[in-house]
Design an enzyme around this catalytic site. Sequence first.
Site: not given
Ligand code: AMP
Length: 270
Positions: A26, A50, A138-139, A176
């Site tokens: 993040h 979601q 990552k996503d 996670r």
């Molecule tokens: P999340 O909190 O999991 O919804 O992720 C928020 C943002 O952070 C999204 O754009 C994810 O793709 C990005 N993100 C999560 N993990 C990673 C990672 N390991 N490397 C790069 N971006 C990430």
Amino acid sequence: MKVVTSVTTPLITGFVPTMGALHEGHLSLVREARKQCDHVVVSILVNPLQFAPNEDFKAYPRTLEADLALCEAAGADVVFCPDAAAIYPENFQTRVIGGELTQRYCGQTRPIFFNGVLTVVNILFGIVRPQKAFFGEKDFQQLFLIKQMVKDFWMPIEIIGMPIIRESSGLAMSSRNSYLSELQKQEATCLFQAILAVQEAVKTGERDIQALLDLARSKISLEIDYIELVSVKSLERLTGTLLEPARLLMAGYIGDKPRVRLIDNGLVTA
Ligand code: AMP
């Protein structure tokens, strides 16, 4: 803080939507937003839309205080952390329904997931009104679908994809991962090993997609949800011979209580 003394172009707001439990993945997005933009807004919201009823909405890690300190250190100007009820009031009615690609890959086991993501991102874009928004590769499927939504709806927002940040073990950072024991974290690095093996095989001449997918499967000791090679351009599933830049997309389950779903992906180019 950035001090602006003259304005030659309109000031740019950069936006990083997250669900909190922040880690270096993040923060890499926040730092890039800081580099590229005049104002940096991070949102933290565990988005109920979601999660399916059997998923981990309740258990999802929530570490707001630590997150705020990390945001500040990474250069955020504003952290927007609304209650879900503020985003979805009782009379909330409108949803974004993505196309068929929302039902593939991760969407096959999580059919409501991407529509929930597209809806909340749409709402947050309306509130924050950024000129640039930063998402992680990552996503990868999510990044693709958000780019598609922005294009389809003519949203005046530039979507910037950022590389996957990994632990030194190769495990992709994820909120996670906090569900995992040290042993499970070690085991979960097999997803990265699969990516490396496929990249290496392509480098040494392998072009048969089935052989590449078999190789990936042979490296993964988790219960596999799906593994596919997809076109980077269209996200269509590739078959036959590898002739274009592809992404190896995969998801797997580890553990029992809780049963944790992990995703990873990597670029595969001939
Ligand atoms: P999340 O909190 O999991 O919804 O992720 C928020 C943002 O952070 C999204 O754009 C994810 O793709 C990005 N993100 C999560 N993990 C990673 C990672 N390991 N490397 C790069 N971006 C990430």
